[in-house]
Each structure stands twice: as C-alpha cells, then as structure tokens.
Design an enzyme around this catalytic site. Structure first.
Site, mmCIF file in Angstrom:
data_model
loop_
_atom_site.group_PDB
_atom_site.id
_atom_site.type_symbol
_atom_site.label_atom_id
_atom_site.label_comp_id
_atom_site.label_asym_id
_atom_site.label_seq_id
_atom_site.Cartn_x
_atom_site.Cartn_y
_atom_site.Cartn_z
ATOM 1 N N ASP A 107 0.884 -1.185 0.000
ATOM 2 C CA ASP A 107 0.000 0.000 0.000
ATOM 3 C C ASP A 107 0.923 1.237 0.000
ATOM 4 O O ASP A 107 0.882 2.052 0.915
ATOM 5 C CB ASP A 107 -0.967 0.000 1.203
ATOM 6 C CG ASP A 107 -0.274 -0.081 2.558
ATOM 7 O OD1 ASP A 107 0.875 -0.575 2.622
ATOM 8 O OD2 ASP A 107 -0.875 0.338 3.564
ATOM 9 N N HIS A 131 9.482 -1.421 8.967
ATOM 10 C CA HIS A 131 8.473 -2.491 9.033
ATOM 11 C C HIS A 131 8.498 -3.390 7.793
ATOM 12 O O HIS A 131 8.748 -4.584 7.876
ATOM 13 C CB HIS A 131 7.063 -1.896 9.101
ATOM 14 C CG HIS A 131 6.776 -1.006 10.265
ATOM 15 N ND1 HIS A 131 6.774 -1.442 11.563
ATOM 16 C CD2 HIS A 131 6.436 0.314 10.322
ATOM 17 C CE1 HIS A 131 6.434 -0.447 12.368
ATOM 18 N NE2 HIS A 131 6.233 0.630 11.635
HETATM 19 C C1 BDR Z 1 2.424 -1.071 8.657
HETATM 20 O O1 BDR Z 1 1.408 -0.088 8.450
HETATM 21 C C2 BDR Z 1 1.707 0.706 7.333
HETATM 22 O O2 BDR Z 1 1.510 2.053 7.633
HETATM 23 C C3 BDR Z 1 3.165 0.467 7.029
HETATM 24 O O3 BDR Z 1 3.409 0.615 5.639
HETATM 25 C C4 BDR Z 1 3.389 -0.944 7.490
HETATM 26 O O4 BDR Z 1 3.041 -1.862 6.496
HETATM 27 C C5 BDR Z 1 3.047 -0.837 10.021
HETATM 28 O O5 BDR Z 1 2.102 -1.019 11.022
HETATM 29 CA CA CA Z 2 2.706 -1.134 4.172
#
Ligand code: BDR
Ligand code: CA
Length: 311
Positions: free
Chosen positions: A11, A242
């Site tokens: 995303d 992440h």
């Molecule tokens: C996840 O949430 C999204 O905002 C980031 O891209 C990551 O995949 C972290 O909680």
């Molecule tokens: Ca993400």
C-alpha cells in the site's frame, strides 16, 4: 543461487517503497509481480507510487491493482500525517510512464500460485485483503503457496493504531482472520520485531547519491522520521523498517527467530485488529503461525544497506 519466487503486496507508503527497492535489488528473490491495496493511501495512489518506484529501478515487474476497501467494512481513509499527502513523504515523484496490468490483483495471485504450485511465497506488507480475496476465490490456494510472510500484528507488544492493534491487521481484521485460519504456512513479522529494526537518520548519509532512488529514499525517509517523532512518540531521529524486514525474512528466514503459536484476530469492539496469541503452554489449538519474536538487527541492517546501496 536458487531464487525464491515472491509476490509482494503493498500500500505504497514510505516503508513499502523501501520494501519494493529491497525486493527488486535482492539476488535471492524473483519478484513475479507486485499487487496493490488501499491502506496508507487509496489503491490508485498505491498503484501509481508502486509503478513509479519500480520504474526508478529500471525494471518492468508487473503491477496489479487490488482492493479499494476492506472485505466487510468501510475504509477509514489515508494517513497523510505518517506517509505524506502523496504517500511518499511529499516527494512529488514523477508520474510513472507504465500502467498497471488489466488483470485484478486477486486473480493474478491465483494464476501465479497455480502456475508454480508450492513455490510462490506471498509477502503482504499491507492489509491482507487481496490475499484473503484470492483464498476465498480459490480455497485450494493456501495449500499451494510456499508460504505467506506478512508484516502485521503485535504479539507481545503494544499496537500502533490502538492499544492492541497494528495498522495492517486493524485495517481489515476479517481479511486477516481469513488468512490466519486458511491453513497456509504463515510467518508473522509484527511490531515485536519491526519496531526493533531501526534506521537512524545518520544512515541516510551513506546512500550512494548516484543511484536513481537515492533522492527519493533520503527525502521520503526524512519525512517519515519526522512523522514518527511527531505522532508516534519516537524519541530521536529514527524510523522502524516495518515492510523491508518482512521482505528480508522472506529471502532469509534466519534473520528472525520464530515461535509457533495459535493466533486469532479479534474483529470486534475495543480489541478489533488485535492478534490474539495463545502463549499458554497447553494451548487448546494447534499453532497456525510462526511468530517472529526476535530479530538479528545488525545482520538485517547490513543487508538493508547492501540492498539499498548504502556504503
Ligand atoms: C504497517 O502499516 C503501514 O503504515 C506500514 O506501511 C506498514 O506496512 C506498520 O504497522
Ligand atoms: Ca505497508
């Protein structure tokens, strides 16, 4: 070297962009395609950002537009305070020349998994909506995938959207529950490990400025670090990696220590989006998820620098 076939689901999003760069520049990974989902931004913006990042790498990996909303709920909207109005830290990356494929994401997932039974690892770093839709569409897929290595959840640590929920699970808990109970081999790369995979601001000086993605990474990550400081209670100039960590684990599972647990998703009330991990010694269900509980941060950061072109 044998390369692992993966499909990345994104995303895009600042850390998604880093995950795409990591995946496309990894010698151990063969990226069959990238599917997009609503989440940090709307699905059209996620698709456009993904195409633009792929183009920066000079590659023509196919991109497939996916879900624009959760399976049962309304989408709550983008998070510009974390990822910027454009999803890439307001870096105004030029519009991509290429377009997304006409095939829809869930249909591509099905086709690719069936074409290479037992070989394709799915790496969702967004809501699990596209994967859940593919699994609902073709219930044999969970036993035909090599595995699903997903960024999401918070096993033994606080959430980042609510006290107990991480964003990717919170954003479509029903989809997450479908994937978790599907029988597919699952690895959860949650906040327990991703919040320890810290990129510090001084590392940005190590980027090779001649690389086509250098300016994007420097500027988008600077925005992201500010956002973490201002809105996520982070002290000092760093951000968690992440989504790149999930890609890194898909390529090299030894970067994290996992433990098998029965895990369910809460879909209601104050705990909606919580990954409920049964850590009792005599849990009454069989484990369905290998939960990452520790990460070799130094080895991961070394890989991250190598992949991104940081000296
Ligand atoms: C996840 O949430 C999204 O905002 C980031 O891209 C990551 O995949 C972290 O909680
Ligand atoms: Ca993400």
């Amino acid at each position: 070297m044998e390369r692992t076939r993966i499909i990345l689901d994104v995303d895009t999003g600042v850390d998604d962009a880093l995950a795409i760069l990591y995946a496309l520049r990894s010698p151990g990974l063969d990226v069959l395609g990238i599917t997009t989902c609503f989440g940090n931004v709307d699905v059209d913006r996620a698709t456009r950002n993904t195409l633009a990042v792929v183009e920066l790498c000079g590659l023509d990996v196919p991109v497939y537009r996916g879900a624009e909303r959760p399976i049962l709920r309304e989408w709550t909207g983008p998070v510009p305070w974390i990822h910027g109005e454009d999803g890439l830290g307001n870096t105004a990356l030029p519009a991509p020349r290429r377009r997304a494929e006409s095939q829809e994401a869930a249909s591509f997932l099905r086709e690719a998994i069936r074409r290479h039974p037992g070989e394709v690892a799915l790496v969702p770093v967004a809501r699990l909506t596209n994967v859940a839709r593919a699994f609902l569409f073709d219930p044999e897929l969970p036993r035909l995938v090599r595995g699903v290595v997903f960024m999401g959840g918070a096993a033994f640590c606080p959430g980042n959207v609510t006290a107990v929920a991480e964003a990717n699970v919170w954003g479509d808990p029903e989809a997450a529950e479908i994937v978790l109970q599907s029988g597919a081999p699952l690895t959860m790369v949650g906040l327990d490990v991703t919040m320890r995979a810290r990129l510090e601001a001084h590392e940005l000086d190590r980027l090779n400025p001649a690389l086509p993605h250098a300016a994007l990474v420097r500027d988008a990550v600077s925005f992201y670090m500010n956002a973490y400081e201002e809105t996520q209670g982070v002290r000092g100039r760093w951000c968690p990696l992440h989504d790149p960590l999930a890609v890194a684990v898909a390529e090299d599972p030894t970067l994290c220590t996992t433990r098998p647990y029965p895990v369910r998703i809460s879909c209601d009330g104050a705990t909606a989006g919580m990954t409920v991990v049964d850590a009792r010694p005599h849990a009454d269900k069989e484990p369905n998820v290998a939960v990452c509980v520790d990460v070799d941060v130094d080895r991961f950061l070394g890989r991250f620098r190598e992949r991104l072109g940081m000296s």
